[in-house]
Motif scaffolding. Structure first.
Motif, short mmCIF file in Angstrom:
data_model
loop_
_atom_site.label_atom_id
_atom_site.label_comp_id
_atom_site.label_asym_id
_atom_site.label_seq_id
_atom_site.Cartn_x
_atom_site.Cartn_y
_atom_site.Cartn_z
N GLY A 87 2.03 -2.63 -0.86
CA GLY A 87 3.45 -2.50 -0.59
C GLY A 87 4.31 -3.62 -1.14
O GLY A 87 5.39 -3.37 -1.71
N TRP A 88 3.86 -4.86 -0.99
CA TRP A 88 4.64 -6.00 -1.45
C TRP A 88 4.90 -5.92 -2.96
O TRP A 88 6.02 -6.09 -3.41
N GLY A 89 3.88 -5.65 -3.71
CA GLY A 89 4.02 -5.55 -5.16
C GLY A 89 4.96 -4.43 -5.58
O GLY A 89 5.78 -4.59 -6.49
N LYS A 90 4.85 -3.29 -4.91
CA LYS A 90 5.75 -2.17 -5.24
C LYS A 90 7.19 -2.48 -4.85
O LYS A 90 8.12 -2.12 -5.56
N LEU A 91 7.38 -3.13 -3.71
CA LEU A 91 8.74 -3.52 -3.32
C LEU A 91 9.34 -4.49 -4.35
O LEU A 91 10.51 -4.37 -4.72
N MET A 92 8.53 -5.44 -4.81
CA MET A 92 9.03 -6.39 -5.80
C MET A 92 9.34 -5.69 -7.13
O MET A 92 10.30 -6.05 -7.81
N THR A 93 8.56 -4.69 -7.48
CA THR A 93 8.84 -3.89 -8.69
C THR A 93 10.17 -3.17 -8.54
O THR A 93 10.99 -3.15 -9.47
N VAL A 94 10.42 -2.58 -7.38
CA VAL A 94 11.69 -1.88 -7.15
C VAL A 94 12.85 -2.86 -7.20
O VAL A 94 13.88 -2.58 -7.84
N PHE A 95 12.71 -4.01 -6.55
CA PHE A 95 13.81 -4.98 -6.54
C PHE A 95 14.08 -5.57 -7.92
O PHE A 95 15.21 -5.90 -8.25
N SER A 96 13.03 -5.68 -8.75
CA SER A 96 13.22 -6.22 -10.09
C SER A 96 13.80 -5.17 -11.04
O SER A 96 14.37 -5.51 -12.08
N GLY A 97 13.61 -3.90 -10.72
CA GLY A 97 14.10 -2.82 -11.57
C GLY A 97 13.25 -2.57 -12.79
O GLY A 97 13.62 -1.81 -13.68
N ASP A 98 12.08 -3.19 -12.86
CA ASP A 98 11.17 -3.03 -14.00
C ASP A 98 10.13 -1.97 -13.68
O ASP A 98 8.98 -2.27 -13.37
N PHE A 99 10.52 -0.69 -13.75
CA PHE A 99 9.66 0.41 -13.36
C PHE A 99 8.66 0.74 -14.46
O PHE A 99 9.03 0.81 -15.62
N PRO A 100 7.39 0.96 -14.09
CA PRO A 100 6.40 1.36 -15.09
C PRO A 100 6.68 2.79 -15.57
O PRO A 100 6.98 3.68 -14.77
N ARG B 127 -4.38 -0.65 13.87
CA ARG B 127 -3.02 -0.48 13.36
C ARG B 127 -2.53 -1.73 12.64
O ARG B 127 -2.05 -1.66 11.50
N ILE B 128 -2.69 -2.87 13.25
CA ILE B 128 -2.16 -4.11 12.69
C ILE B 128 -2.88 -4.49 11.41
O ILE B 128 -2.25 -4.80 10.39
N PHE B 129 -4.21 -4.47 11.42
CA PHE B 129 -4.96 -4.89 10.24
C PHE B 129 -4.81 -3.91 9.07
O PHE B 129 -4.60 -4.33 7.93
N ALA B 130 -4.92 -2.62 9.34
CA ALA B 130 -4.80 -1.64 8.26
C ALA B 130 -3.42 -1.71 7.62
O ALA B 130 -3.30 -1.70 6.38
N ALA B 131 -2.38 -1.80 8.43
CA ALA B 131 -1.03 -1.85 7.88
C ALA B 131 -0.78 -3.16 7.14
O ALA B 131 -0.09 -3.18 6.12
N PHE B 132 -1.33 -4.26 7.65
CA PHE B 132 -1.17 -5.54 6.94
C PHE B 132 -1.84 -5.49 5.57
O PHE B 132 -1.26 -5.92 4.57
N PHE B 133 -3.05 -4.94 5.53
CA PHE B 133 -3.75 -4.85 4.24
C PHE B 133 -3.01 -3.94 3.27
O PHE B 133 -2.94 -4.21 2.07
N MET B 134 -2.45 -2.84 3.78
CA MET B 134 -1.67 -1.95 2.93
C MET B 134 -0.44 -2.67 2.40
O MET B 134 -0.13 -2.60 1.21
N PHE B 135 0.25 -3.38 3.27
CA PHE B 135 1.46 -4.08 2.84
C PHE B 135 1.13 -5.18 1.84
O PHE B 135 1.74 -5.27 0.78
N ALA C 144 7.11 2.57 -2.73
CA ALA C 144 7.47 1.26 -2.15
C ALA C 144 7.96 1.41 -0.72
O ALA C 144 7.62 0.60 0.15
N LEU C 145 8.75 2.44 -0.46
CA LEU C 145 9.21 2.68 0.91
C LEU C 145 8.03 2.99 1.83
O LEU C 145 7.95 2.47 2.95
N ALA C 146 7.12 3.83 1.36
CA ALA C 146 5.96 4.18 2.19
C ALA C 146 5.06 2.97 2.40
O ALA C 146 4.79 2.58 3.53
N GLU C 147 4.61 2.37 1.30
CA GLU C 147 3.60 1.31 1.40
C GLU C 147 4.18 -0.02 1.85
O GLU C 147 3.46 -0.85 2.41
#
Length: 139
Positions: free
Chosen positions: A36-49, A24-32, A67-70
């Protein structure tokens, strides 16, 4: 020691709840960290592809849901809070990634390998639950 390594019984080597927690810990960390981190930063920047719309709801909403999922659900799985719900959301997200994004794009197995892997791993986490060292743990 060597007999333990050759054993087919998991409990002779390590208990299942510890194994579930490690997965659980390793798989979720690798996903994040990897997604996930990159998608969250894309959402926060508002620069959607503009081309990211695998299920036809628009690139903005598609990116926000991914971004919410990942991002958010990965954090929930890492700490073990609402683990099964978060893992189920990640399974749905990875199913969309495989069946609505990679397959229609003509990606071969190599292009969708990580999405398939995460789909399987979060499916197992959904079935096993949080294991040890989690907020959801029933001890």
């Amino acid at each position: 020691m060597l007999n333990r390594l050759n054993s087919s019984t998991l409990s002779e080597f390590v208990d299942a709840k510890t194994s579930a927690a490690i997965l659980r810990i390793f798989a979720a960390f690798f996903m994040f960290y990897g997604h996930g981190w990159g998608k969250l930063m894309t959402v926060f920047s508002g620069d959607f592809p503009s081309g990211f719309d695998p299920i036809g709801i628009g690139p903005e909403l598609s990116m926000i849901l991914a971004a919410l999922a990942e991002g958010v659900c990965s954090i929930l799985v890492i700490v073990g809070f609402w683990t099964r719900l978060a893992a189920a959301i990640l399974v749905i997200n990875m199913s969309v990634a495989v069946f609505a994004y990679h397959i229609p794009a003509g990606d071969g197995f190599g292009g969708m390998e990580s999405a398939l892997f995460y789909l399987c791993v979060f499916g197992v986490i959904f079935l096993f639950g949080p294991g040890k060292y989690s907020i959801d743990s029933s001890k």
